[in-house]
Design an enzyme around this catalytic site. Structure first.
Site, mmCIF file in Angstrom:
data_model
loop_
_atom_site.group_PDB
_atom_site.id
_atom_site.type_symbol
_atom_site.label_atom_id
_atom_site.label_comp_id
_atom_site.label_asym_id
_atom_site.label_seq_id
_atom_site.Cartn_x
_atom_site.Cartn_y
_atom_site.Cartn_z
ATOM 1 N N HIS A 1 40.830 77.743 45.556
ATOM 2 C CA HIS A 1 41.421 76.942 46.487
ATOM 3 C C HIS A 1 41.899 77.938 47.583
ATOM 4 C CE1 HIS A 1 44.864 74.610 48.156
ATOM 5 N NE2 HIS A 1 45.775 75.538 47.724
ATOM 6 N N ASP B 1 53.288 81.632 45.859
ATOM 7 C CA ASP B 1 52.813 80.732 47.179
ATOM 8 C C ASP B 1 53.465 81.012 48.249
ATOM 9 O OD1 ASP B 1 51.521 78.627 48.392
ATOM 10 O OD2 ASP B 1 52.798 76.927 47.601
HETATM 11 C C1 HEM Z 1 50.327 71.331 44.403
HETATM 12 C C2 HEM Z 1 49.507 71.536 45.283
HETATM 13 C C3 HEM Z 1 49.106 73.005 45.874
HETATM 14 C C4 HEM Z 1 49.437 74.238 45.206
HETATM 15 C C5 HEM Z 1 50.090 74.455 43.602
HETATM 16 C C6 HEM Z 1 49.017 75.406 45.852
HETATM 17 C C7 HEM Z 1 49.035 76.623 45.758
HETATM 18 C C8 HEM Z 1 48.669 77.626 46.471
HETATM 19 C C9 HEM Z 1 48.680 79.181 46.206
HETATM 20 C C10 HEM Z 1 49.277 79.751 44.869
HETATM 21 C C11 HEM Z 1 47.908 79.736 47.032
HETATM 22 C C12 HEM Z 1 47.870 81.273 47.272
HETATM 23 C C13 HEM Z 1 49.111 81.936 47.631
HETATM 24 C C14 HEM Z 1 49.240 81.870 49.343
HETATM 25 O O1 HEM Z 1 48.393 82.217 49.940
HETATM 26 O O2 HEM Z 1 50.178 81.392 49.737
HETATM 27 C C15 HEM Z 1 47.734 78.850 48.374
HETATM 28 C C16 HEM Z 1 47.024 79.189 49.282
HETATM 29 C C17 HEM Z 1 46.669 78.132 50.407
HETATM 30 N N1 HEM Z 1 46.726 76.864 50.202
HETATM 31 FE FE1 HEM Z 1 47.584 75.745 48.871
HETATM 32 N N2 HEM Z 1 48.479 74.680 47.139
HETATM 33 C C18 HEM Z 1 48.698 73.454 47.162
HETATM 34 C C19 HEM Z 1 48.396 72.485 48.189
HETATM 35 C C20 HEM Z 1 47.574 72.769 49.299
HETATM 36 C C21 HEM Z 1 47.269 71.599 50.235
HETATM 37 C C22 HEM Z 1 47.479 70.519 49.930
HETATM 38 C C23 HEM Z 1 46.341 72.391 51.354
HETATM 39 C C24 HEM Z 1 45.834 71.836 52.398
HETATM 40 C C25 HEM Z 1 45.167 70.794 52.505
HETATM 41 C C26 HEM Z 1 46.663 73.819 50.848
HETATM 42 C C27 HEM Z 1 46.216 74.932 51.554
HETATM 43 C C28 HEM Z 1 46.419 76.086 51.485
HETATM 44 C C29 HEM Z 1 46.213 77.140 52.336
HETATM 45 C C30 HEM Z 1 45.649 76.961 53.724
HETATM 46 C C31 HEM Z 1 46.226 78.317 51.590
HETATM 47 C C32 HEM Z 1 46.094 80.027 52.370
HETATM 48 C C33 HEM Z 1 44.624 80.298 52.159
HETATM 49 C C34 HEM Z 1 44.376 81.782 52.750
HETATM 50 O O3 HEM Z 1 44.504 81.964 53.941
HETATM 51 O O4 HEM Z 1 43.953 82.679 51.990
HETATM 52 N N3 HEM Z 1 47.128 74.207 49.744
HETATM 53 N N4 HEM Z 1 48.049 77.799 47.828
#
Ligand code: HEM
Length: 478
Positions: free
Chosen positions: A340, A200
């Site tokens: 996601h 992440d």
């Molecule tokens: C427990 C909750 C969550 C988990 C386990 C999680 C996990 C992840 C993972 C594994 C990634 C892919 C790696 C990365 O690009 O950093 C990611 C990307 C992302 N997450 Fe989450 N996330 C969570 C909550 C959230 C929430 C609440 C939001 C916004 C409302 C969010 C927004 C994003 C965004 C904007 C990206 C980057 C997407 C991109 O630019 O490709 N995440 N998240």
């Protein structure tokens, strides 16, 4: 007294993460964009996970005393962006501070800083975010009892204890502790991975005035998407001058039901070609996120993980879901429309490319590793999850928008030739009701998945404002 120099960083930096500029590079970029990185709190633009971090939520019980201690004792300890960038200038424990709307009021600030979601507080936004009201919320986040939060980050929790003890002894009875949440990078090779096991912190926007050399595929945003009062701040005209170079911090305590998530993957392996059941389960998980646990994007590596691709920041973001010969409106064989990372950053799905709904994420896991008992019973008995932190200049364009308008909206991405992509399978929330998601099975485009439980459960949070260090030393402590 001279502070000892750090020899190792507070921040973790797996190869997959975008590289940070050097102090020299960042300072030059900032000067060209008229930004001053010495007054911007360190957590905002850097967007990196720390080794350990404590969120200490407090209420102000004596504003006059608090302001004087803030000005004299705390402001000199606040870690700036410039300081946090280089290991040699990082303090033993980095310190940032942010206030809720009621906290600003307690300090006697009557200015409207131009963000209704912030002004109303997160509790009012619970249903807007898809939470089933506040039944699952940590009680401390209710009733606007939190005025502010200290973010303390270091490489050992004893450093944090020392820094907090000395802060608290300066603060005396001017504040009261409301709640504390301790975050920590996961152990060993899981460092940098959230509790479901996925790396992440890979995709962050490159901010003009800070990031000097964006990696291929990294989206570039103007500083005002993150910082108030800077270019492309959508509400620039209404900001009081002291609020310039601050940022809204959306904090969410997101519990993760890890054994239940793992059981779901084991029960529903994707049956494709020669994949073993284990590979089919891993593929399902990867398609729910849009990346493999290593961080490799499924758009570039649709059937098998590719750890080398994952570890290369010049390749791991260089995709936009289009491929030669692909029907972009219906083909989900590489990446589901609902994944996601696609829901929260649709890349070429939106045209022109979206430039305003970006956040900088600076989250950290909390809670222990899954116990053997939990793994064998497939049931969570100890809370763990993500202390989610997102910075933006407008909550209605940033965290709130991504959660409500994209992740929780089954119709989004809405220009596709299918009935509905469904909810984000990871963070999509339907007020506790079952959620449908389409497109997870690459062998059957018509298959829908119904999630009867949420693997991510909101335990609530608060909206904060993370002011510039000059505002802390001036208006806020005057
Ligand atoms: C427990 C909750 C969550 C988990 C386990 C999680 C996990 C992840 C993972 C594994 C990634 C892919 C790696 C990365 O690009 O950093 C990611 C990307 C992302 N997450 Fe989450 N996330 C969570 C909550 C959230 C929430 C609440 C939001 C916004 C409302 C969010 C927004 C994003 C965004 C904007 C990206 C980057 C997407 C991109 O630019 O490709 N995440 N998240």
């Amino acid at each position: 007294m001279l502070r000892p120099r750090r020899t190792s960083s507070i921040l973790i930096s797996p190869n997959a993460f975008p590289s940070l500029p050097t102090v020299q590079e960042a300072t030059t970029a900032a000067a060209a964009a008229s930004l001053n990185l010495d007054i911007i709190q360190g957590d905002i633009l850097i967007g990196m996970t720390k080794i350990v971090e404590r969120f200490f939520f407090f209420s102000i019980t004596n504003a006059t005393a608090f302001k004087s201690i803030l000005r004299n004792d705390i402001v000199p300890l606040i870690t700036s962006t410039t300081q946090l960038l280089s290991v040699s200038t990082q303090p033993t424990t980095a310190l940032n501070i942010a206030f809720s709307q009621v906290g600003l009021q307690a300090l006697g600030i009557t200015d409207d800083i131009g963000d209704p979601l912030f002004t109303n507080g997160q509790e009012k936004d619970a249903s807007g975010l898809g939470d089933p009201g506040t039944v699952n919320w940590v009680p401390s986040f209710l009733n606007k009892g939190i005025h502010g939060v200290f973010l303390l980050a270091s490489d050992t929790s004893s450093n944090i204890d020392n820094e907090l003890n000395s802060l608290l002894s300066s603060l005396g009875t001017s504040i009261e502790e409301i709640y504390t949440l301790d975050g920590a990078a996961r152990p060993g090779t899981e460092q940098g991975h959230e509790h479901f096991g996925f790396l992440d912190g890979i995709s962050q926007p490159a901010v003009n005035g800070f990031t000097t050399t964006p990696h291929p595929g990294q989206e570039v945003v103007e500083p005002g998407v993150i910082l108030l009062g800077e270019s492309n701040d959508p509400n620039i005209t209404v900001r009081p001058s002291w609020a310039i170079d601050g940022s809204f911090l959306a904090f969410r305590q997101l519990e993760q039901k890890v054994p239940e998530f793992n059981q779901f993957l084991v029960d529903n392996p994707i049956q494709e070609g020669n994949l073993t059941a284990e590979q089919g389960s891993a593929l399902l998980g990867a398609r729910m996120f849009g990346r493999w646990q290593s961080g490799a994007p499924v758009d570039l590596s649709p059937l098998f993980d590719d750890p080398e691709l994952a570890a290369d920041p010049n390749r791991n973001n260089n995709f936009n879901y289009t491929h030669a010969g692909f029907d972009f409106t219906s083909d989900q064989t590489h990446c589901p429309f609902s994944a996601h990372i696609r829901k929260t950053a649709p890349r070429a799905d939106l045209s022109p490319i979206n430039v305003k709904n970006h956040i900088i994420r600076s989250s950290i896991p909390y809670g222990p590793e899954v116990t053997p008992e939990e793994a064998s019973s497939n049931t969570t008995t100890v809370e763990r999850g993500l202390a989610f932190v997102a910075y933006q200049s407008a909550l209605a364009n940033g965290f709130h928008f991504l959660q409500q308008t994209w992740a929780n909206n089954p119709k989004f991405i809405n220009n596709k030739n299918i009935s509905a992509p469904g909810f984000d399978p990871i963070i999509g929330a339907n007020k506790g009701q079952p959620r449908n998601t389409a497109g997870l099975d690459p062998t059957d485009a018509n298959k829908n998945t119904t999630f009867l439980i949420d693997f991510v459960v909101s335990r609530g949070g608060e909206y904060f404002f993370s002011p510039s260090i000059s505002a802390l030393a001036g208006t806020l402590s005057a």
